[in-house]
Design an enzyme around this catalytic site. Structure first.
Site, PDB file in Angstrom:
ATOM      1  CE  LYS A 278      11.851  -2.455  23.213  1.00 50.87           C
ATOM      2  NZ  LYS A 278      10.700  -1.959  22.449  1.00 50.87           N
ATOM      3  CG  ASN A 279       9.805  -5.427  21.198  1.00 54.49           C
ATOM      4  OD1 ASN A 279       9.652  -4.491  21.984  1.00 54.49           O
ATOM      5  ND2 ASN A 279      10.416  -5.287  20.034  1.00 54.49           N
TER       6      ASN A 279
ATOM      7  CB  CYS B 234       7.258   7.258  16.598  1.00 57.73           C
ATOM      8  SG  CYS B 234       7.785   5.732  15.871  1.00 57.73           S
TER       9      CYS B 234
ATOM     10  NE  ARG C 240       5.655   1.958  14.876  1.00 60.92           N
ATOM     11  CZ  ARG C 240       6.431   1.608  15.912  1.00 60.92           C
ATOM     12  NH1 ARG C 240       7.319   2.449  16.374  1.00 60.92           N
ATOM     13  NH2 ARG C 240       6.321   0.416  16.465  1.00 60.92           N
TER      14      ARG C 240
ATOM     15  CG  ASP D 256      13.113  -4.115  16.125  1.00 59.18           C
ATOM     16  OD1 ASP D 256      12.741  -3.086  15.535  1.00 59.18           O
ATOM     17  OD2 ASP D 256      12.357  -4.795  16.849  1.00 59.18           O
TER      18      ASP D 256
ATOM     19  NE  ARG E 120      11.051   4.163  24.515  1.00 59.29           N
ATOM     20  CZ  ARG E 120      10.047   4.593  23.786  1.00 59.29           C
ATOM     21  NH1 ARG E 120      10.194   5.645  23.033  1.00 59.29           N
ATOM     22  NH2 ARG E 120       8.899   3.965  23.801  1.00 59.29           N
TER      23      ARG E 120
HETATM   24  N1  EPU Z   1       1.220  -1.334  10.263  1.00 54.85           N
HETATM   25  C1  EPU Z   1       0.090  -0.897   9.617  1.00 54.85           C
HETATM   26  N2  EPU Z   1      -1.101  -0.931  10.298  1.00 54.85           N
HETATM   27  C2  EPU Z   1      -1.201  -1.389  11.569  1.00 54.85           C
HETATM   28  C3  EPU Z   1      -0.037  -1.851  12.212  1.00 54.85           C
HETATM   29  C4  EPU Z   1       1.150  -1.815  11.523  1.00 54.85           C
HETATM   30  O1  EPU Z   1       0.144  -0.461   8.471  1.00 54.85           O
HETATM   31  O2  EPU Z   1      -2.318  -1.410  12.103  1.00 54.85           O
HETATM   32  C5  EPU Z   1       2.511  -1.305   9.556  1.00 54.85           C
HETATM   33  C6  EPU Z   1       3.589  -0.534  10.306  1.00 54.85           C
HETATM   34  O3  EPU Z   1       3.499   0.854  10.048  1.00 54.85           O
HETATM   35  C7  EPU Z   1       4.859  -1.163   9.772  1.00 54.85           C
HETATM   36  C8  EPU Z   1       4.449  -2.619   9.615  1.00 54.85           C
HETATM   37  O4  EPU Z   1       3.020  -2.625   9.526  1.00 54.85           O
HETATM   38  O5  EPU Z   1       5.163  -0.624   8.525  1.00 54.85           O
HETATM   39  C9  EPU Z   1       4.891  -3.533  10.752  1.00 54.85           C
HETATM   40  O6  EPU Z   1       4.515  -2.946  11.985  1.00 54.85           O
HETATM   41  P1  EPU Z   1       4.163  -3.818  13.275  1.00 54.85           P
HETATM   42  O7  EPU Z   1       2.725  -3.581  13.623  1.00 54.85           O
HETATM   43  O8  EPU Z   1       4.598  -5.211  13.079  1.00 54.85           O
HETATM   44  O9  EPU Z   1       5.053  -3.114  14.374  1.00 54.85           O
HETATM   45  P2  EPU Z   1       4.702  -3.041  15.927  1.00 54.85           P
HETATM   46  O10 EPU Z   1       3.964  -4.260  16.301  1.00 54.85           O
HETATM   47  O11 EPU Z   1       4.089  -1.733  16.236  1.00 54.85           O
HETATM   48  C10 EPU Z   1       6.775  -4.304  16.847  1.00 54.85           C
HETATM   49  C11 EPU Z   1       7.952  -3.983  17.721  1.00 54.85           C
HETATM   50  C12 EPU Z   1       8.914  -3.082  16.975  1.00 54.85           C
HETATM   51  C13 EPU Z   1       9.356  -3.800  15.693  1.00 54.85           C
HETATM   52  C14 EPU Z   1       8.125  -4.158  14.850  1.00 54.85           C
HETATM   53  C15 EPU Z   1       8.460  -4.957  13.608  1.00 54.85           C
HETATM   54  C16 EPU Z   1       7.028  -4.032  19.959  1.00 54.85           C
HETATM   55  C17 EPU Z   1       6.679  -3.313  21.197  1.00 54.85           C
HETATM   56  N3  EPU Z   1       7.482  -3.321  18.932  1.00 54.85           N
HETATM   57  O12 EPU Z   1       6.141  -3.065  16.570  1.00 54.85           O
HETATM   58  O13 EPU Z   1      10.046  -2.913  17.835  1.00 54.85           O
HETATM   59  O14 EPU Z   1      10.201  -2.954  14.943  1.00 54.85           O
HETATM   60  O15 EPU Z   1       7.217  -4.956  15.643  1.00 54.85           O
HETATM   61  O16 EPU Z   1       9.123  -6.132  13.938  1.00 54.85           O
HETATM   62  O17 EPU Z   1       6.923  -5.248  19.906  1.00 54.85           O
HETATM   63  C18 EPU Z   1      11.897  -1.825  18.760  1.00 54.85           C
HETATM   64  O18 EPU Z   1      11.922  -2.709  19.628  1.00 54.85           O
HETATM   65  O19 EPU Z   1      12.831  -1.004  18.595  1.00 54.85           O
HETATM   66  C19 EPU Z   1      10.727  -1.729  17.884  1.00 54.85           C
HETATM   67  C20 EPU Z   1      10.425  -0.635  17.193  1.00 54.85           C
END
Ligand code: EPU
Length: 419
Positions: free
Chosen positions: A22-23, A115, A120, A306, A398
């Site tokens: 998915k990701n 969320c 986020r 995850d 999802r």
């Molecule tokens: N963060 C910031 N600022 C930003 C972006 C992120 O402070 O601009 C923080 C977040 O709040 C968190 C950390 O950095 O504390 C890591 O967040 P990241 O940006 O890596 O998460 P994401 O890219 O939004 C993806 C996956 C998530 C997975 C995370 C971490 C997708 C669609 N989502 O989210 O997957 O948990 O990376 O590996 O790729 C899931 O599949 O259940 C899921 C939540």
């Protein structure tokens, strides 16, 4: 609303095929917006998050076709404003910002709110776009990014909780069409980032270092169409390994990349489970007397956030005291109160769950709060006495393709009750 009823106590054996990630698929589908030409993506899982992404692409003007696991996208002309009605349903919608900014020099999406797994923010995405010469404006709940021209830049995308996966993806997708060289320091190194980079390279992008903490991108004038197969879903694979640990005699995963799940298999082996890996298949054997674990979530190649909830379910019935510390989303423990309703003994101290293994869990009505939390409740239900009734199962749909059917094929007894 549909419910899932898990009748506990069945033994699992046999084999299961892991779906496409998915990701990986979500940003790869967004990246098809970078070219006017046709892109063909194989092994796209059939999940509600993917449907939302396809709806966003269509609403932006792309022609989208889906035939079983293959999605064809042709984005001849694109609009730059993603509609709130679809975007609000899925945080990953934010990853259309990068490709639209790269191609059209502007993009607007509604700002993702917090969320259930925590705050986020997207400050790091915006910091990266800024380093490419873009500005942003927040207005009426939307974020608009825009630039007169995009030029390569150097940036560090490490936030206080580590690197950002979708932030790295987003900046990479904008930078491939920027003038000159971009260097992303402290980039996310997850396999999904590498998969996206490989797709972009197939489209004609020049990217080096994906999978390391420094990604270097040489901008090109335009990208062309490409065909790509999405990597296997390492979190679905990890979830089935835990199902095999919890209730399996012998469970084999097919179409998995064992290198992507090393952090998970290391912990399962440390707990005493025997795992055999071949090129794209893995088998886990049950163990009547597993050991408690101490673990901490970390960016790849560390233990994935995850998989944290699923390990809470596993360790709830593993004798001895285990601890799980969540460093990426420190509030991601919504499953704990539901597991406690099933008899688990878990105390939360800040971002650490202290789990004292219990002899039995009992089925109960429980509420799924997010995707991985709902997987944890299914796993807890497999080892509970009686029936676990999981409400709000749209969360699980999802991110897990046919999880109830796949587990039933292994010998579980799970019913889906349509509302
Ligand atoms: N963060 C910031 N600022 C930003 C972006 C992120 O402070 O601009 C923080 C977040 O709040 C968190 C950390 O950095 O504390 C890591 O967040 P990241 O940006 O890596 O998460 P994401 O890219 O939004 C993806 C996956 C998530 C997975 C995370 C971490 C997708 C669609 N989502 O989210 O997957 O948990 O990376 O590996 O790729 C899931 O599949 O259940 C899921 C939540």
């Amino acid at each position: 609303m549909d419910k899932i009823l898990v009748h506990g106590g069945s033994k699992l054996s046999g084999s299961v095929t892991i779906s496409g990630s998915k990701n990986s698929a979500l940003p790869i589908l967004a990246a098809t917006l970078l070219t006017r030409e046709e892109c063909v993506i194989h092994r796209v899982p059939d999940l509600s998050d993917i449907h939302y992404m396809l709806q966003i692409l269509a609403s932006l003007g792309a022609e989208v076709e889906r035939a079983s696991g293959t999605v064809t996208v042709r984005a001849d002309a694109v609009k730059t404003v993603a509609p709130y009605e679809i975007v609000r349903k899925m945080r990953a919608s934010v990853c259309v910002l990068g490709p639209l900014l790269g191609r059209e020099k502007e993009a607007t999406v509604s700002l993702p709110g917090g969320c259930v797994i925590g705050d986020r923010p997207i400050d790091l995405h915006l910091k990266g776009f800024e380093a490419l010469g873009a500005q942003h404006r927040i207005d009426a709940g939307n974020v608009k990014v825009f630039a007169s021209e995009l030029r390569g830049g150097t940036m560090n995308l490490r936030g206080k909780l580590g690197p950002t996966v979708l932030g790295t993806d987003n900046v990479m997708m904008a930078a491939v069409l920027a003038e000159g060289t971009t260097v992303i320091e402290s980039a996310a190194a997850e396999p999904e980032v590498v998969d996206l980079a490989n797709f972009l390279i197939a489209m004609g992008a020049k990217i080096e270092g994906a999978g390391t903490r420094r990604i270097i991108i040489e901008g090109v004038k335009e990208l062309h169409g490409a065909e790509h197969s999405v990597i296997p879903d390492r979190i679905e694979a990890g979830t089935f390994l835990v199902a095999g640990a919890i209730a399996g005699t012998e469970v084999t995963l097919r179409r998995v990349n064992p290198e992507h799940v090393v952090a998970v298999t290391d912990k399962l082996v440390e707990a005493g489970y025997r795992i055999e890996s071949q090129r794209d298949r893995m088998t886990i054997h049950g163990n009547g007397d597993p050991k408690a674990l101490q673990l901490m979530t970390e960016p790849f190649p560390g233990f994935p956030t995850d998989m944290q909830a699923q390990f809470c379910a596993l360790l709830s019935r593993t004798s001895g005291n285990s601890t799980i510390t969540e460093t990426i989303f420190p509030q991601r423990f919504m499953h704990v109160s539901e597991l406690k309703r099933m008899g688990a003994n878990i105390q939360l101290e800040g971002a650490t769950a202290i789990i004292a293994g219990v002899e039995r869990l009992s089925g109960a009505p429980v509420m799924a709060s997010d995707l991985r939390a709902s997987a944890a409740l299914v796993l807890a239900g497999l080892q509970a006495e009686g029936v676990t009734e999981i409400n709000r199962v749209y969360h699980i749909d999802r991110g897990y393709e046919l999880i109830d059917e796949k587990l039933n094929a292994l010998g579980a007894h799970i019913e889906r009750v349509k509302a």
